[in-house]
Design a protein around this motif. Structure first.
Motif, PDB file in Angstrom:
ATOM      1  N   TRP A 113       1.613   5.264 -12.205  1.00  0.00           N
ATOM      2  CA  TRP A 113       0.993   6.446 -12.810  1.00  0.00           C
ATOM      3  C   TRP A 113      -0.430   6.512 -12.280  1.00  0.00           C
ATOM      4  O   TRP A 113      -1.301   5.776 -12.723  1.00  0.00           O
ATOM      5  CB  TRP A 113       1.016   6.324 -14.343  1.00  0.00           C
ATOM      6  N   THR A 114      -0.680   7.387 -11.325  1.00  0.00           N
ATOM      7  CA  THR A 114      -1.996   7.429 -10.685  1.00  0.00           C
ATOM      8  C   THR A 114      -2.790   8.672 -11.051  1.00  0.00           C
ATOM      9  O   THR A 114      -3.858   8.910 -10.488  1.00  0.00           O
ATOM     10  CB  THR A 114      -1.870   7.357  -9.150  1.00  0.00           C
ATOM     11  N   GLN A 115      -2.275   9.475 -11.978  1.00  0.00           N
ATOM     12  CA  GLN A 115      -3.125  10.553 -12.466  1.00  0.00           C
ATOM     13  C   GLN A 115      -4.287   9.933 -13.222  1.00  0.00           C
ATOM     14  O   GLN A 115      -4.191   8.833 -13.743  1.00  0.00           O
ATOM     15  CB  GLN A 115      -2.325  11.476 -13.381  1.00  0.00           C
ATOM     16  N   ASN A 116      -5.364  10.676 -13.302  1.00  0.00           N
ATOM     17  CA  ASN A 116      -6.586  10.071 -13.799  1.00  0.00           C
ATOM     18  C   ASN A 116      -6.499   9.685 -15.271  1.00  0.00           C
ATOM     19  O   ASN A 116      -5.866  10.367 -16.080  1.00  0.00           O
ATOM     20  CB  ASN A 116      -7.775  11.013 -13.593  1.00  0.00           C
ATOM     21  N   ARG A 117      -7.133   8.570 -15.597  1.00  0.00           N
ATOM     22  CA  ARG A 117      -7.385   8.135 -16.969  1.00  0.00           C
ATOM     23  C   ARG A 117      -8.759   7.484 -16.972  1.00  0.00           C
ATOM     24  O   ARG A 117      -9.160   6.891 -15.963  1.00  0.00           O
ATOM     25  CB  ARG A 117      -6.340   7.107 -17.404  1.00  0.00           C
ATOM     26  N   ILE A 118      -9.446   7.585 -18.088  1.00  0.00           N
ATOM     27  CA  ILE A 118     -10.791   7.026 -18.175  1.00  0.00           C
ATOM     28  C   ILE A 118     -10.708   5.672 -18.884  1.00  0.00           C
ATOM     29  O   ILE A 118     -10.010   5.543 -19.888  1.00  0.00           O
ATOM     30  CB  ILE A 118     -11.715   7.976 -18.976  1.00  0.00           C
ATOM     31  N   ILE A 119     -11.397   4.667 -18.333  1.00  0.00           N
ATOM     32  CA  ILE A 119     -11.397   3.356 -18.987  1.00  0.00           C
ATOM     33  C   ILE A 119     -12.819   2.968 -19.374  1.00  0.00           C
ATOM     34  O   ILE A 119     -13.765   3.185 -18.618  1.00  0.00           O
ATOM     35  CB  ILE A 119     -10.752   2.268 -18.101  1.00  0.00           C
ATOM     36  N   GLY A 120     -12.951   2.430 -20.593  1.00  0.00           N
ATOM     37  CA  GLY A 120     -14.271   2.057 -21.093  1.00  0.00           C
ATOM     38  C   GLY A 120     -14.199   0.815 -21.952  1.00  0.00           C
ATOM     39  O   GLY A 120     -13.246   0.047 -21.874  1.00  0.00           O
TER      40      GLY A 120
ATOM     41  N   HIS B  96       2.198   3.253  -3.908  1.00  0.00           N
ATOM     42  CA  HIS B  96       1.379   3.806  -4.997  1.00  0.00           C
ATOM     43  C   HIS B  96       2.073   4.928  -5.753  1.00  0.00           C
ATOM     44  O   HIS B  96       1.729   5.216  -6.891  1.00  0.00           O
ATOM     45  CB  HIS B  96       0.017   4.267  -4.471  1.00  0.00           C
TER      46      HIS B  96
ATOM     47  N   ARG C  54      -8.371   8.420 -22.582  1.00  0.00           N
ATOM     48  CA  ARG C  54      -9.425   7.440 -22.381  1.00  0.00           C
ATOM     49  C   ARG C  54      -9.020   6.178 -23.132  1.00  0.00           C
ATOM     50  O   ARG C  54      -8.605   6.243 -24.296  1.00  0.00           O
ATOM     51  CB  ARG C  54     -10.759   7.960 -22.923  1.00  0.00           C
TER      52      ARG C  54
ATOM     53  N   PRO D 168      -8.205  -1.974 -15.912  1.00  0.00           N
ATOM     54  CA  PRO D 168      -7.656  -1.127 -14.851  1.00  0.00           C
ATOM     55  C   PRO D 168      -6.209  -0.735 -15.167  1.00  0.00           C
ATOM     56  O   PRO D 168      -5.415  -1.552 -15.635  1.00  0.00           O
ATOM     57  CB  PRO D 168      -7.722  -2.019 -13.607  1.00  0.00           C
ATOM     58  N   LEU D 169      -5.868   0.517 -14.915  1.00  0.00           N
ATOM     59  CA  LEU D 169      -4.507   1.003 -15.189  1.00  0.00           C
ATOM     60  C   LEU D 169      -3.791   1.166 -13.838  1.00  0.00           C
ATOM     61  O   LEU D 169      -3.898   0.320 -12.984  1.00  0.00           O
ATOM     62  CB  LEU D 169      -4.578   2.293 -16.011  1.00  0.00           C
ATOM     63  N   GLY D 170      -3.052   2.234 -13.651  1.00  0.00           N
ATOM     64  CA  GLY D 170      -2.386   2.440 -12.357  1.00  0.00           C
ATOM     65  C   GLY D 170      -1.415   1.323 -12.025  1.00  0.00           C
ATOM     66  O   GLY D 170      -0.571   0.958 -12.841  1.00  0.00           O
TER      67      GLY D 170
ATOM     68  N   ALA E  88       0.823  -1.212   0.000  1.00  0.00           N
ATOM     69  CA  ALA E  88       0.000   0.000   0.000  1.00  0.00           C
ATOM     70  C   ALA E  88       0.859   1.264   0.000  1.00  0.00           C
ATOM     71  O   ALA E  88       0.401   2.328  -0.417  1.00  0.00           O
ATOM     72  CB  ALA E  88      -0.935   0.009   1.204  1.00  0.00           C
ATOM     73  N   GLY E  89       2.100   1.134   0.471  1.00  0.00           N
ATOM     74  CA  GLY E  89       2.981   2.301   0.535  1.00  0.00           C
ATOM     75  C   GLY E  89       3.703   2.582  -0.769  1.00  0.00           C
ATOM     76  O   GLY E  89       4.596   3.428  -0.801  1.00  0.00           O
TER      77      GLY E  89
END
Lengths: 528, 242
Positions: free
Chosen positions: A62-69, A58, A409, A75-77, A55-56
């Motif tokens: 790359w945790t900036q937002n991205r849209i997945i569809g 993260h 996205r 899932p990214l990150g 958990a330490g």
């Protein structure tokens, strides 16, 4: 570290200090190229910045937002996206298999995917060189183009022993490795200590990432790494060449002038940057006159099948990557689908294992009971080769990041061939656990890795760059990362991304890439 | 199948099956609800062998629980009940799961992706609190937190299976919500050293490393398992899957 002024026209700006960008920089710097690497994330100090903790960790993703569809959103990150110097190899497990010769011509052989404009033979000397540089440890490899490895195989843990016994009983050949983890000290890098946190960044520096393999040499030869620098757009001039990169550093917009630019931001950020570089001259983004940027993004089906044993196996010990099989890598018409898959051991730590148990449908007391049994499980994972599809693509979303730039996205939907591949791979893994005498088996679906999005090809109508990674229509713009690969095989991509950059560098050094040769004939945008 | 009761085992009106009879009380260190398979294993006895950065990060989860700053009081009641139920934390000592989630949302730490059909994580959690209360009220309770164990478990099951609709659930896909929020719940729970005690995880091992890797082996300093039990059969026999 050497530094350059923004206005000083360097020979090359590279966007992204990961597997592709760092190897390219290291090779070219040794031949006198003046290079700046812009890296959005930090310049890591493993001792100070990384922890032995899930958990330490993260901040290394790359945790900036991205849209997945799409029908099967990916899932990214932490699953597949790195951040900071070293890129995704900082958190990759460590498996470094080569692609097979067949991967370079899946369309000709199997009528699926795409042929590459280069062959396995062209890449082979770079595979061999990078394997020595990482270095890779493993048994002699009988699949694809058979080959050996510079470091001897690591010992295997109890969890992998059980998997191996099951595989033998089920008629599945497995081998130890190949992993880019030192077996024995290597220069100033110590031996692996089997602490199990490969996916959280190797504090030991035994596991390879560009941060410890190629970057030190690049710095010694004058490369500047400018961390905390988010590329906003690539600038172009009236002659159709790019002139440098506008980037954001410490809240300030800056411009680094360069004679050439190489993008190495991986399959989400590379297409995003090409699209975000739209201008009056390039209204659809760079290299996108034929609507090819962002298409054919691939992930691998990475289903996990876990087996339960009466003895404690404590799978958190030893590196998560231990033994693997490529027996099912090639097309076998009797299976009813094209291409194949690999099987590898994985060893999720507690949070990763809890996600597996949850995905199997358990919560509350049931979840707690499964988790109390953590030490009795061993996990196999597949890497199913899912096929490239033009509609699996990166586009720009309506949302913006902290810099005000449109975020990516990523839409993803499996094909029928993909579903059949995944189902077959799970069945083989279940047979292995049954043959091993597992008392119970838990199966879940997931994805791993990213490939494609700015693929190389034979013509601008069906690709973004040519065999020399040069973006069609812009003679001094290159794509030097996993997004350039037309197919992904059933192999972890890191080694191939490095080998590709090694080959590109060799061609640039030998001036085999003519900076003024082909142009996309469509300087005026085609209707899209 | 009821375990012997003592002061630590007041379960209120929880009708669910007890832990297996053999699951011993923790004798050393803390595990959530004080029962695990490794009664003498306390990973926190090993902190002197961890590197300093890791030690700081892990110990903060025990010694420096962040205050609630993101959720309001009503949200804390609903979501606290939710977090307790999904992790079966029926009594003290509890891992303060919601405090860690609140901190993550307050600081704006995201996972790096957002489902196209979903709001962002902060909004998802706030809407979850509203949606749980809405559904509880439709079942004649005043709120999710006041609804009692049976109703809470029923609603969580509906969330997991995607069976909620109307009101908030028109904006929030229940099954994607389940994935998003449970990822944070598991991250908070299984990053806590008390959970590592419960499952017999050896924990951080840098710079010391692990040396005894084989089947049935443990390091001299690792905990011994009191008994083994296949959870697939056990969970099935006791009907624990909800």
């Amino acid at each position: 570290m050497q530094t350059f002024a923004d206005g000083d026209e360097v020979d090359l700006v590279i966007v992204g200090a990961g597997a592709g960008g760092t190897v390219l920089a290291q090779r070219l710097a040794r031949h006198g190229w003046r290079i700046v690497i812009l890296e959005a994330g930090p310049f890591w100090d493993p001792d100070r910045d990384w922890v032995s903790d899930e958990a330490g960790s993260h901040h290394i993703y790359w945790t900036q937002n991205r849209i997945i569809g799409g029908e099967n959103p990916v899932p990214l990150g932490k699953n597949n996206s790195g951040h900071g110097v070293g890129g995704s190899m900082v958190h990759f497990a460590g498996y470094t298999p080569r692609f097979h010769p067949s991967d370079f011509e899946t369309f000709t052989r199997d009528g699926v995917g795409a042929d590459w404009p280069i062959s396995y033979e062209e890449l082979k000397p770079h595979y061999e060189r990078v394997e020595r540089e990482l270095p890779v440890a493993g048994q002699h490899w009988p699949w694809g183009d058979p080959h050996g490895y510079p470091h001897a195989p690591h010992p295997v843990s109890g969890a992998a022993e059980r998997a191996w016994a099951g595989a033998r009983a089920a008629g599945v050949e497995m081998r130890v490795g190949p992993v880019a983890i030192t077996n024995g000290t290597f220069g100033n890098r110590p031996h692996c200590i089997y602490r199990g946190y490969c996916l959280q960044g190797c504090k030991v520096n035994a596991k390879a990432s560009p941060l410890v393999t190629h970057l030190p040499d690049a710095l010694a030869h004058g490369v500047e790494v400018r961390a905390g620098s988010m590329a906003a757009r690539i600038e172009t001039d009236a002659a159709g060449r790019c002139t440098g990169v506008t980037y954001l550093n410490d809240g300030r917009e800056r411009f680094q002038s360069a004679a050439a630019v190489a993008i190495a931001g991986y399959s989400i950020e590379t297409p995003r940057l090409l699209l975000n570089s739209a201008s009056a001259r390039h209204p659809n983004g760079l290299g996108n006159n034929r609507d090819q940027v962002g298409r054919y993004v691939m992930v691998q089906g990475a289903s996990q099948v876990a087996g339960r044993f009466p003895e404690t196996l404590r799978m958190y010990k030893a590196p998560p990557p231990e033994i693997s099989s490529e027996q099912f890598y090639e097309t076998d018409p009797s299976r009813g689908f094209a291409r194949g898959f690999s099987i590898q051991t994985l060893s999720p730590l507690p949070i990763g294992w809890a996600e597996h148990v949850l995905a199997d449908g358990h919560w509350g007391l049931a979840l707690r009971e499964y988790m109390r049994d953590y030490n009795h499980w061993s996990v196999l994972g597949a890497l199913s080769e899912l096929l490239p599809d033009p509609d699996n693509r990166v586009t720009l979303a309506d949302e913006h990041d902290d810099h005000g730039l449109p975020v990516a996205r990523f839409d993803y939907t499996e094909t029928d061939n993909d579903k059949a591949n995944i189902a077959y791979a799970k069945q083989v893994m279940r047979e292995i656990w049954e043959a091993a005498g597992a008392q119970d088996i838990l199966t879940i679906d997931r994805y791993a890795h990213l490939i494609g999005g700015a693929r190389m090809g034979f013509a601008p109508e069906s690709s973004v760059c040519d065999a020399d990674h040069r973006v069609w229509g812009i003679p001094n713009l290159f794509v030097a990362d996993g997004s350039a690969l037309p197919t992904q095989g059933a192999a972890n991509p890191a080694l191939t991304i490095m080998a590709e950059s090694s080959r590109l560098a060799e061609r640039l050094i030998a001036k085999r890439v003519d900076a003024n040769a082909h142009r996309d004939d469509s300087s005026t945008p085609a209707p899209v | 199948m009821s375990a012997p009761r003592n002061g630590h085992e007041e379960r209120g009106t929880d009708p669910r099956p007890e832990n297996p009879k053999r699951l011993p009380r923790q004798r050393r260190g803390v595990v959530p609800q004080m029962r695990g398979r490794y009664p003498d294993w306390d990973v926190l006895t090993q902190v002197d062998h961890w590197d300093e950065v890791t030690r700081r990060v892990v110990l903060a989860r025990v010694d420096d629980v962040p205050p609630i700053r993101f959720f309001d009081e009503s949200e804390v009641r609903s979501l606290g009940t939710f977090c307790d139920a999904v992790m079966a934390q029926t009594e003290e000592p509890r891992i303060p799961v919601l405090s860690f989630i609140d901190d993550k949302l307050f600081c704006g730490r995201s996972e790096g992706f957002q489902y196209a059909s979903m709001p962002d994580d902060q909004e998802t959690w706030r809407l979850l609190a509203r949606g749980l209360d809405e559904r509880a009220r439709s079942l004649e309770a005043t709120s999710f937190a006041e609804a009692g164990v049976d109703v809470c478990i029923r609603i969580i099951g509906e969330l997991q299976r995607g069976e909620l609709s109307g009101g908030v659930w028109e904006r929030l896909d229940p099954q994607l919500t389940w994935k998003v929020v449970m990822s944070s719940v598991l991250d908070a729970f299984y990053s806590h050293p008390w959970a590592w005690n419960e499952i017999g995880f050896g924990g951080p091992a840098y710079p010391r490393g692990y040396a005894r890797l084989g089947v049935g082996l443990k390091e001299a300093w690792e905990g011994e398992e009191a008994f083994e039990l296949d959870p697939v059969r056990d969970v099935d026999e006791r009907g624990l899957d909800l």
